[in-house]
Design an enzyme around this catalytic site. Structure first.
Site, PDB file in Angstrom:
ATOM      1  N   HIS A  58      20.012 -69.908 -18.829  1.00  0.00           N
ATOM      2  CA  HIS A  58      19.141 -71.049 -18.514  1.00  0.00           C
ATOM      3  C   HIS A  58      18.686 -70.978 -17.053  1.00  0.00           C
ATOM      4  O   HIS A  58      17.508 -71.147 -16.741  1.00  0.00           O
ATOM      5  CB  HIS A  58      19.900 -72.373 -18.669  1.00  0.00           C
ATOM      6  N   HIS A  79      25.888 -67.925 -20.640  1.00  0.00           N
ATOM      7  CA  HIS A  79      24.922 -68.791 -21.328  1.00  0.00           C
ATOM      8  C   HIS A  79      24.170 -69.646 -20.293  1.00  0.00           C
ATOM      9  O   HIS A  79      22.935 -69.710 -20.302  1.00  0.00           O
ATOM     10  CB  HIS A  79      25.694 -69.663 -22.323  1.00  0.00           C
ATOM     11  N   GLU A  80      24.917 -70.268 -19.385  1.00  0.00           N
ATOM     12  CA  GLU A  80      24.288 -71.119 -18.362  1.00  0.00           C
ATOM     13  C   GLU A  80      23.437 -70.295 -17.398  1.00  0.00           C
ATOM     14  O   GLU A  80      22.403 -70.757 -16.924  1.00  0.00           O
ATOM     15  CB  GLU A  80      25.343 -71.915 -17.586  1.00  0.00           C
ATOM     16  N   ASP A 120      20.664 -77.874 -26.043  1.00  0.00           N
ATOM     17  CA  ASP A 120      19.527 -76.949 -25.985  1.00  0.00           C
ATOM     18  C   ASP A 120      18.513 -77.169 -27.106  1.00  0.00           C
ATOM     19  O   ASP A 120      17.309 -77.185 -26.867  1.00  0.00           O
ATOM     20  CB  ASP A 120      20.042 -75.508 -26.023  1.00  0.00           C
TER      21      ASP A 120
HETATM   22 ZN   LIG Z   1      22.656 -74.207 -23.188  1.00  0.00          ZN
END
Ligand SMILES: [Zn+2]
Length: 409
Positions: free
Chosen positions: A83, A79-80, A176
């Site tokens: 980003h 997930h990171e 987010d």
């Molecule tokens: Zn996030």
């Protein structure tokens, strides 16, 4: 630092915070202790066909709990990375990805102020989580029913990664969803205003989350609520400051050399404390020499330096014994924000303002303890100077930089 590096992905260091080592076994335990209930949900919802007898025997619940917890944190890293890699595509460097108590943090050295970029960076994480969930479901789907343990872990990860994406999309800035909200608000108003509005919504969500956590006895939710509240406030303050201090330099708000009180290295610590008390200053530049042969800056002494000396010995010690010679300096033409960031980075309350251009033209001796790039002392900037200036800007809406004539407004 409380974190250590475990590896590198796409050139980005992946770090573990010490708090993560607490939360990993806790998660493994929580999953393991609720394994039967979770398996029932998976059997009902995904028609998982998990044989509860096999996964609850012996050490199986704890092993599966650990596998699921590790899988969950791998999902958080991905997930990171979503980003981070999106941010890097826009040219923003990524310092690291750190796993800690509440999941993951991708540390950027700067944030985009372009709303489209922020929007894309913010949604990339949840999109990756949904993809990880779908991928887990696909693997779950092709795993034979005889492997109940594997099906349990994959089914669990499928549900949780999608849940993670949904939770992160709550408009609780700086989560987010909150960043998405700020990006959308920033389309029609200044960035600082959009941040303040998103932060207000974020704080409101944090309060609801905290209350819900209290009612549900959910400690993790209460912790996340606290974190969201504090992070929303501090990021809003930072952005507001940055906007307020646009075009304000260190030279505009520093205490200039003429107004500066200095001490000599021979001053005793007792005298210094007395002076601090009467003049109500907590930090003094230490200057050697006199006006005739030229003054030289040799250090900085603060109240905390003085306090390290035992009260009975304060007559015997001098400023020279306790002063700091590793000086953090800044030039007067630097941005006020740079000064704040440098103070925060080094965890100090004041910076010496030196004019390196003036130094290069002068050829006179200088303190050996000072660094190469240090020049003439032209002032001192403290946290108090910055906060006072910030208050004035906030209340009056303007700052009058006397030092820069000809500025077009
Ligand atoms: Zn996030």
């Amino acid at each position: 630092m409380r974190s250590f590096r475990i590896g590198t992905l796409f050139g980005i260091p992946i770090k573990l915070d010490l708090t993560f080592l607490l939360v990993l076994p806790l998660f493994a335990y929580l999953i393991g202790s609720q394994i039967e209930a979770v398996a029932d949900i998976l059997n009902d919802g995904l028609a998982a066909g998990i044989d509860t007898a096999t996964i609850t025997s012996g050490l199986m619940p704890w092993l599966l709990g650990l596998a699921a917890a590790i899988g969950l944190f791998v999902g958080v890293v991905l997930h990171e990375l979503g980003h981070s890699l999106t941010a890097r595509r826009y040219g923003f460097p990524i310092d690291s990805i750190t796993l800690w108590l509440f999941g993951g943090i991708a540390a950027f050295s700067e944030m985009p102020e372009d709303w489209r970029q922020e929007l894309n960076i913010a949604v990339a994480g949840p999109i990756v989580s949904v993809l990880v969930g779908v991928g887990s479901y696909a693997l779950f789907f092709v795993t034979p029913e005889s492997l109940s343990g594997v099906r349990f872990v994959l089914g669990y990860l499928a549900v949780l990664n999608v849940a993670l994406a949904v939770f992160n999309m709550l408009p609780a800035f700086p989560m987010d969803g909150g960043r998405v909200l700020r990006a959308l608000l920033a389309r029609g108003r200044p960035y600082a205003q959009a941040t303040q509005q998103a932060a207000s919504v974020g704080k409101l969500f944090a309060v609801f989350m905290g209350l819900f956590g209290l009612l549900a006895f959910n400690i993790i939710l209460i912790g996340v609520a606290f974190f969201v509240y504090i992070a929303a406030s501090s990021e809003a303050q930072q952005v507001t400051m940055k906007a307020a201090f646009q075009d304000v330099t260190v030279g505009d708000i520093m205490t200039t050399a003429e107004d500066l009180h200095t001490v000599e290295p021979e001053t005793t610590v007792a005298e210094l404390i007395q002076r601090m008390f009467t003049e109500r200053h907590t930090g003094y530049p230490v200057v050697e020499g006199d006006a005739f042969e030229g003054e030289r800056l040799i250090g900085l002494v603060t109240l905390s330096d003085a306090r390290e000396v035992d009260p009975v010995e304060r007559e015997a010690y001098t400023v020279e014994d306790v002063m700091t010679t590793e000086l953090q300096t800044i030039t007067p033409d630097s941005d006020a924000m740079t000064a704040i960031e440098r103070m925060r980075e080094h965890d100090i309350g004041r910076l010496l303002v030196v004019d390196s251009a003036a130094h290069r033209s002068a050829d006179r001796p200088r303190g050996e303890t000072l660094r190469e790039d240090d020049g003439d002392l032209v002032g001192l900037i403290s946290r108090t100077d910055v906060m006072t200036a910030f208050d004035i800007v906030q209340q009056s809406g303007v700052i009058a930089p006397s030092s820069r004539p000809g500025r077009a407004d």
